[in-house]
Write a protein that holds these residues in place. Structure first.
Motif, short mmCIF file in Angstrom:
data_model
loop_
_atom_site.label_atom_id
_atom_site.label_comp_id
_atom_site.label_asym_id
_atom_site.label_seq_id
_atom_site.Cartn_x
_atom_site.Cartn_y
_atom_site.Cartn_z
N LEU A 80 0.86 -1.17 0.00
CA LEU A 80 0.00 0.00 0.00
C LEU A 80 0.91 1.22 0.00
O LEU A 80 1.54 1.53 1.00
N GLN A 81 0.98 1.88 -1.16
CA GLN A 81 1.75 3.11 -1.26
C GLN A 81 0.85 4.27 -0.86
O GLN A 81 -0.23 4.45 -1.42
N MET A 82 1.33 5.05 0.10
CA MET A 82 0.53 6.14 0.63
C MET A 82 1.26 7.46 0.39
O MET A 82 2.42 7.59 0.76
N GLN A 83 0.57 8.39 -0.23
CA GLN A 83 1.16 9.70 -0.51
C GLN A 83 0.26 10.79 0.05
O GLN A 83 -0.90 10.56 0.38
N SER A 84 0.81 11.98 0.13
CA SER A 84 0.06 13.15 0.62
C SER A 84 -0.65 12.82 1.93
O SER A 84 -1.84 13.11 2.09
N LEU A 85 0.09 12.23 2.82
CA LEU A 85 -0.50 11.80 4.09
C LEU A 85 -0.90 13.00 4.93
O LEU A 85 -0.26 14.06 4.89
N ASN A 86 -1.97 12.82 5.66
CA ASN A 86 -2.42 13.86 6.58
C ASN A 86 -2.77 13.22 7.92
O ASN A 86 -2.76 12.00 8.07
N ALA A 87 -3.09 14.05 8.88
CA ALA A 87 -3.32 13.57 10.25
C ALA A 87 -4.46 12.56 10.31
O ALA A 87 -4.47 11.67 11.17
N ASP A 88 -5.43 12.69 9.41
CA ASP A 88 -6.56 11.74 9.41
C ASP A 88 -6.15 10.34 8.99
O ASP A 88 -6.92 9.39 9.15
N ASP A 89 -4.96 10.20 8.43
CA ASP A 89 -4.47 8.87 8.03
C ASP A 89 -3.81 8.14 9.19
O ASP A 89 -3.43 6.97 9.04
N THR A 90 -3.64 8.81 10.31
CA THR A 90 -3.04 8.18 11.49
C THR A 90 -3.93 7.05 11.98
O THR A 90 -5.10 7.26 12.27
N ALA A 91 -3.37 5.86 12.05
CA ALA A 91 -4.14 4.67 12.43
C ALA A 91 -3.21 3.47 12.46
O ALA A 91 -2.07 3.54 12.01
N VAL A 92 -3.75 2.38 12.99
CA VAL A 92 -3.09 1.09 12.82
C VAL A 92 -3.64 0.47 11.54
O VAL A 92 -4.85 0.40 11.36
N TYR A 93 -2.76 0.06 10.68
CA TYR A 93 -3.13 -0.49 9.38
C TYR A 93 -2.98 -2.01 9.40
O TYR A 93 -1.96 -2.53 9.87
N TYR A 94 -3.98 -2.68 8.83
CA TYR A 94 -4.00 -4.13 8.79
C TYR A 94 -4.21 -4.60 7.35
O TYR A 94 -4.90 -3.95 6.57
N CYS A 95 -3.64 -5.75 7.04
CA CYS A 95 -3.98 -6.39 5.77
C CYS A 95 -4.76 -7.66 6.08
O CYS A 95 -4.64 -8.24 7.17
N ALA A 96 -5.55 -8.07 5.11
CA ALA A 96 -6.39 -9.26 5.29
C ALA A 96 -6.56 -9.95 3.96
O ALA A 96 -6.46 -9.33 2.90
#
Length: 127
Positions: A80-96
């Protein structure tokens, strides 16, 4: 033993980029659709992105145009490539993984929901 391990999280400044990886073991990744989810403190888990066996992709409205999901079946990994990150993207990320080859994942129906989840990786975006 079937395992999914998400890694690559960290602390990044707003506007920055980060790439998460999801490493699969104990099964062949190209037999499953793969999804990325996230959960921020005090919020429900939400689907972020999904990729089918054939490579069709889906994104939530909140990350559309900023995140890119991909898979490398030879490496048995998804990304998962993430760009232009902002504070709302703060989280624990999981794959399934899901044997149902369709996006987005149905996480409500236990018969249709992902059967394995990776341990999460923390993404923190500082403003």
């Amino acid at each position: 033993e079937v395992q999914l391990q998400a890694f690559g999280g960290g602390l990044v400044q707003a506007g920055g980029s980060l790439t998460l990886s999801c490493a699969a073991s104990g099964f062949t990744l190209d037999d499953y659709a793969i999804g990325w989810f996230r959960q921020a403190p005090g919020k429900e888990r939400e689907g972020v992105s999904c990729i089918t066996i054939r490579g069709q992709t889906q994104y939530s409205d909140s990350v559309q145009g900023r995140f890119t999901i991909s898979r490398d079946n030879a490496q048995n990994e998804a990304y998962l490539q993430m760009q232009s990150l902002n504070a709302d993207d703060t989280a624990v990320y999981y794959c399934a993984r899901n044997w149902i080859d369709s996006c987005p994942f149905n996480t409500k129906d236990p018969l249709l929901a992902p059967d394995y989840w990776g341990q999460g990786t923390q993404v923190t975006v500082s403003s």
